[in-house]
Design a protein around this motif. Structure first.
Motif, PDB file in Angstrom:
ATOM      1  N   LEU A 128       0.857  -1.190  -0.155  1.00 31.37           N
ATOM      2  CA  LEU A 128      -0.074   0.034  -0.011  1.00 31.37           C
ATOM      3  C   LEU A 128       0.742   1.274  -0.164  1.00 31.37           C
ATOM      4  O   LEU A 128       1.873   1.251   0.562  1.00 31.37           O
ATOM      5  CB  LEU A 128      -0.806   0.050   1.332  1.00 31.37           C
ATOM      6  CG  LEU A 128      -1.905  -1.120   1.279  1.00 31.37           C
ATOM      7  CD1 LEU A 128      -2.828  -1.088   2.727  1.00 31.37           C
ATOM      8  CD2 LEU A 128      -2.941  -0.918   0.089  1.00 31.37           C
ATOM      9  N   GLY A 130       2.719   4.466   0.761  1.00 28.42           N
ATOM     10  CA  GLY A 130       3.224   5.145   2.003  1.00 28.42           C
ATOM     11  C   GLY A 130       3.976   4.367   2.987  1.00 28.42           C
ATOM     12  O   GLY A 130       4.379   4.487   4.270  1.00 28.42           O
ATOM     13  N   MET A 131       3.728   2.967   2.587  1.00 31.49           N
ATOM     14  CA  MET A 131       4.286   1.768   3.470  1.00 31.49           C
ATOM     15  C   MET A 131       5.901   1.884   3.269  1.00 31.49           C
ATOM     16  O   MET A 131       6.371   2.513   2.355  1.00 31.49           O
ATOM     17  CB  MET A 131       3.848   0.343   3.104  1.00 31.49           C
ATOM     18  CG  MET A 131       2.597   0.123   3.598  1.00 31.49           C
ATOM     19  SD  MET A 131       2.436  -1.708   2.786  1.00 31.49           S
ATOM     20  CE  MET A 131       1.005  -2.241   3.793  1.00 31.49           C
ATOM     21  N   PRO A 259      -7.608  -1.515   2.707  1.00 33.23           N
ATOM     22  CA  PRO A 259      -8.573  -0.849   3.616  1.00 33.23           C
ATOM     23  C   PRO A 259      -9.961  -0.559   2.742  1.00 33.23           C
ATOM     24  O   PRO A 259      -9.626  -0.537   1.515  1.00 33.23           O
ATOM     25  CB  PRO A 259      -7.934   0.384   4.285  1.00 33.23           C
ATOM     26  CG  PRO A 259      -6.765   0.833   3.188  1.00 33.23           C
ATOM     27  CD  PRO A 259      -6.509  -0.399   2.785  1.00 33.23           C
ATOM     28  N   TRP A 271      -2.557   9.207   1.403  1.00 29.75           N
ATOM     29  CA  TRP A 271      -1.409   8.885  -0.038  1.00 29.75           C
ATOM     30  C   TRP A 271      -1.485   9.886  -0.838  1.00 29.75           C
ATOM     31  O   TRP A 271      -0.187  10.202  -1.236  1.00 29.75           O
ATOM     32  CB  TRP A 271      -2.081   7.742  -0.537  1.00 29.75           C
ATOM     33  CG  TRP A 271      -2.197   6.351   0.298  1.00 29.75           C
ATOM     34  CD1 TRP A 271      -1.461   6.091   1.742  1.00 29.75           C
ATOM     35  CD2 TRP A 271      -3.088   5.454   0.344  1.00 29.75           C
ATOM     36  NE1 TRP A 271      -2.181   5.013   2.235  1.00 29.75           N
ATOM     37  CE2 TRP A 271      -2.732   4.430   1.599  1.00 29.75           C
ATOM     38  CE3 TRP A 271      -3.990   4.944  -0.686  1.00 29.75           C
ATOM     39  CZ2 TRP A 271      -3.329   3.295   1.623  1.00 29.75           C
ATOM     40  CZ3 TRP A 271      -4.527   3.785  -0.447  1.00 29.75           C
ATOM     41  CH2 TRP A 271      -4.257   2.957   0.765  1.00 29.75           C
TER      42      TRP A 271
ATOM     43  N   ARG B 194       1.421   5.070  15.681  1.00 28.13           N
ATOM     44  CA  ARG B 194       1.135   4.862  14.241  1.00 28.13           C
ATOM     45  C   ARG B 194      -0.189   4.195  13.918  1.00 28.13           C
ATOM     46  O   ARG B 194      -0.663   4.616  13.081  1.00 28.13           O
ATOM     47  CB  ARG B 194       2.459   4.161  13.773  1.00 28.13           C
ATOM     48  CG  ARG B 194       2.125   3.494  12.406  1.00 28.13           C
ATOM     49  CD  ARG B 194       2.808   4.984  11.562  1.00 28.13           C
ATOM     50  NE  ARG B 194       2.546   4.594   9.981  1.00 28.13           N
ATOM     51  CZ  ARG B 194       2.618   5.358   9.067  1.00 28.13           C
ATOM     52  NH1 ARG B 194       2.473   6.756   9.409  1.00 28.13           N
ATOM     53  NH2 ARG B 194       2.758   5.048   7.968  1.00 28.13           N
ATOM     54  N   TRP B 200      -5.193   1.620   8.992  1.00 30.13           N
ATOM     55  CA  TRP B 200      -5.341   0.596   8.132  1.00 30.13           C
ATOM     56  C   TRP B 200      -4.157  -0.368   8.056  1.00 30.13           C
ATOM     57  O   TRP B 200      -4.157  -1.414   7.572  1.00 30.13           O
ATOM     58  CB  TRP B 200      -5.761   1.040   6.808  1.00 30.13           C
ATOM     59  CG  TRP B 200      -4.411   2.071   6.231  1.00 30.13           C
ATOM     60  CD1 TRP B 200      -3.340   1.600   5.696  1.00 30.13           C
ATOM     61  CD2 TRP B 200      -4.658   3.321   6.447  1.00 30.13           C
ATOM     62  NE1 TRP B 200      -2.812   2.977   5.330  1.00 30.13           N
ATOM     63  CE2 TRP B 200      -3.343   3.831   5.970  1.00 30.13           C
ATOM     64  CE3 TRP B 200      -5.458   4.505   7.006  1.00 30.13           C
ATOM     65  CZ2 TRP B 200      -2.937   5.396   6.129  1.00 30.13           C
ATOM     66  CZ3 TRP B 200      -5.184   5.652   7.256  1.00 30.13           C
ATOM     67  CH2 TRP B 200      -3.903   6.264   6.389  1.00 30.13           C
ATOM     68  N   LEU B 201      -3.080   0.083   8.966  1.00 26.02           N
ATOM     69  CA  LEU B 201      -1.733  -0.721   8.958  1.00 26.02           C
ATOM     70  C   LEU B 201      -1.821  -1.601   9.988  1.00 26.02           C
ATOM     71  O   LEU B 201      -0.995  -2.478  10.319  1.00 26.02           O
ATOM     72  CB  LEU B 201      -0.572   0.143   8.959  1.00 26.02           C
ATOM     73  CG  LEU B 201      -0.347   1.160   7.801  1.00 26.02           C
ATOM     74  CD1 LEU B 201       0.728   2.100   7.843  1.00 26.02           C
ATOM     75  CD2 LEU B 201      -0.013   0.178   6.348  1.00 26.02           C
TER      76      LEU B 201
END
Lengths: 479, 207
Positions: A128, A130-131, A259, A271, B194, B200-201
């Motif tokens: 996803l 931004g990870m 999500p 994002w 976080r 969602w993480l």
């Protein structure tokens, strides 16, 4: 009135880096939090064994997804008995044991979502924007296409991330590569990637994270951006990235592990803020106008040894540096090509369409589009290995598989296959291959094998013509 | 992990640029699930004749004067390509403890430290002089990590740079896991923060 405090403009990479710092103290190496850890059977066994030896659990097993891709047979209807040798069986079984014992999701050999790790990550929404994302595999840079800091690591680091959820790494330098130009039909992201590596060199990106931008990159589909970022490592870069835009958001929307609902909208809003601020400075900046870019073909033994398909094999005599001249001669000798030889006069034995670089459905569409109504040239072995079982199903539903089969291509199941030649799919010594993969190193596709890197369109054109062919011309004929 | 403090050893020159990790250990040799068993695959496409078993007397590692080499000197961009840590494992198992080059690829450079191999970066002119000294004074160098010096057989000495954190780890033979686990509270604090910023993480298991 106090002056307004203005933060200095930041690059996309600066933002993601700062957002993941767990600890950054003088005299130490920064600890970076890792959101997603993808793993496969070829580089993880020793890492899990290390955890066992220390009696450590995986810190957040739900962030880890394991897949079996390097050692899998690609023959249709494959079973464990089809695996090439006992050692490969052991790699596969060890991955299965480790996933079970450490509570990690496994996409095993007979799983409907199995595929090459860098294909299934984005496809399933595991990757996803931004990870931070790691995998014990250099082509992890692929995921950067979604605006991810995605970095390939060694097995000791795999163990470290499993145990601690963090990576110790000094902040890399930043590089922008702005690419302008409009691609002609038959010219693809792969051609951009090869042209960029040809200009930067195979170590031009060392110790840098590349942010790709410019009109040519913005115009690429998300899958095309994956092909470009995939090859960033071939320029030596730690990672390659493209800032998320509306196309990125629409790509991710609805994917299985992405999500959903309000949470997706909230994530998407974040994002879209990831793109670099106007005026952000990079340590190194490149601007390339690829204007009338021709399809690219490598002639030598690293991805920077590349020419236009309409071009000729270079002559080392034109190189003044004696060390470089020797390196070029060594490559010519290994590849069995002559200085000045026209690329389009070079015949191939094998065509391989596959790999984490070029085995997504758009790649297969581009290849099938040029193959329709044609036959693979006499004496050429041509195989298509989809990047995932999902890509395979999609290609079958669209009729692409029928097009390939009717033309005389072998239609395989998903895996790394002949890109790395661990699973039994390989070249014989001296065999020459047009390959959509990422490395033309000596012996990469089998000892003595000669690999020329090309796009799926060029691979398809080459398969039907029998020697390197200009996909732009075949595309004209198709129309 | 084996520590590295001082080392005195025979030097083998592999004077090519862009030696990649497929060159160092071809993929067909990667299939052991242990950290050992890779030495036979070291330079597997270069070290052997076409039968894949007989040592090629023309390959530099096989020449008698470099038998037992433990320091390897190369040109630029050493270890590019695949992330396989099997490459430094194979080098280490063969007996190489130190690699001297103009430049290293990023992942390989990190993997060396994590495998107990010291990678030393010197500039091209220094390496030219050092390589010349192999013939005139003999292929034996001394590496002193605490002093950060490399001394050739002719007595000429070169200092090299190294990250202080990595230096400490290599001197002590420590990997980083224990160090990072000692800072686990920082990781947990980060996760708490976080989780609010990017929920969602952190999906709950039922989602």
């Amino acid at each position: 009135m106090a002056p307004e405090v203005v933060d200095p403009p930041r690059t996309m990479f600066d933002k993601i880096w700062a957002g993941h710092l767990v600890r950054d103290e003088p005299g130490e190496i920064p600890m970076l939090y890792i959101d997603r850890h993808l793993t496969h059977e070829a580089t993880s066994p020793q890492a899990f064994a290390g955890l066992r030896a220390r009696d450590l659990p995986v810190h957040r097993p739900e962030t880890v997804v394991a897949v079996i891709d390097h050692n899998v047979p690609t023959t249709p209807g494959r079973r464990l008995i089809d695996v090439v040798d006992e050692q490969s069986v052991l790699c596969i079984e060890t991955m299965e044991d480790n996933a079970r014992d450490f509570g990690v999701t496994l996409l095993g050999m007979d799983h409907e979502d199995q595929g090459i790790v860098h294909v299934i990550g984005p496809e399933l929404g595991l990757s996803l924007p931004g990870m931070t994302l790691v995998c014990g595999d250099s082509h992890t840079s692929t995921h950067g296409a979604l605006g991810i800091f995605a970095v390939g690591i060694g097995t000791s680091e795999v163990e470290h991330v499993l145990a601690t959820q963090c990576l110790l790494q000094h902040k890399p330098r930043t590089m922008s590569v702005e690419i302008d130009g409009v691609l002609a039909p038959g010219v693809t992201a792969k051609d951009i990637a090869l042209a960029v590596i040809g200009r930067l060199g195979t170590d031009g990106g060392t110790n840098h994270v590349i942010e790709f931008g410019g009109s040519a990159v913005r115009a690429l589909t998300i899958e095309g951006r994956m092909t470009l970022c995939n090859m960033a490592i071939e320029a030596g870069a730690r990672a390659g990235m493209v800032a998320p835009d509306d196309a990125t958001i629409e790509y991710v929307r609805g994917r299985r592990f992405a999500p959903a609902g309000d949470l997706f909208e909230r994530a998407a809003a974040q994002w879209l803020q990831l793109a670099g601020d106007p005026g952000a400075r990079f340590d190194t900046e490149h601007r390339l106008d690829l204007g009338q870019l021709a399809p690219q073909v490598t002639w030598g033994t690293d991805p920077g040894m590349v020419v236009d398909v309409t071009g000729t094999v270079p002559d080392p005599a034109h190189t003044s540096d004696p060390e470089e001249r020797a390196r070029l001669w060594q490559a010519l000798d290994y590849m069995g090509v002559e200085p000045g030889e026209r690329m389009q006069d070079i015949a191939v034995d094998t065509v391989f369409i596959g790999s984490c670089t070029n085995a997504r459905v758009e790649d297969l569409r581009a290849a099938a589009g040029l193959v329709t109504g044609r036959r693979v040239a006499d004496g050429v072995r041509a195989i298509v290995v989809p990047g995932s079982m999902s890509v395979r199903r999609q290609a079958e539903a669209e009729g692409l598989a029928d097009v390939f089969r009717a033309a005389g291509f072998e239609w395989r199941e998903a895996g790394c296959s002949m890109c790395i030649a661990m699973n039994g799919d390989r070249l014989a010594p001296g065999e020459r291959c047009a390959s959509t993969s990422n490395r033309n190193f000596e012996g990469r596709q089998g000892r003595g094998g000669r690999t020329h890197l090309v796009s799926p369109a060029t691979a398809a054109a080459t398969a039907v013509v029998g020697h390197f062919a200009d996909a732009r011309e075949l595309w004209q004929e198709v129309r | 992990m084996e520590s590295f403090v001082q080392h005195d050893g025979i030097v083998v020159p592999l004077l090519r640029s862009n030696v990649n990790t497929d060159d160092i250990i071809p993929a067909r040799f990667l299939k052991s699930v242990r950290r050992t068993g890779f030495a036979a695959g070291l330079f597997g496409n270069w070290r052997y004749l076409a039968d894949g078993r007989t040592l090629d007397p023309g390959f530099v590692l096989n020449r008698p004067q470099y038998a037992g080499a433990s320091i390897l000197v190369a040109r630029d961009n050493f270890g590019c390509g695949s992330s396989r840590e099997h490459a430094p494992w194979a080098l280490n198992e063969y007996g190489i403890r130190c690699i001297v080059a103009i430049g290293f690829a990023d992942i390989f450079h990190t993997n060396c430290f994590n495998s107990g191999i010291l990678p030393i970066t010197l500039d091209a002119a220094q390496i030219d002089v050092l390589v010349k000294s192999l013939d005139s004074s003999g292929p034996r160098w001394r590496v002193d990590l605490p002093a950060q010096t490399l001394t050739a057989a002719d007595g000429n000495s070169y200092s090299f740079a190294i990250d202080p954190f990595k230096k400490r780890s290599l001197l002590a033979g420590l990997d980083n896991i224990d160090w990072s686990l000692a800072h686990r509270s920082d990781t947990l604090a980060y996760e708490r923060r976080r989780r609010n910023e990017a929920p969602w993480l952190f999906p709950t298991p039922t989602e």
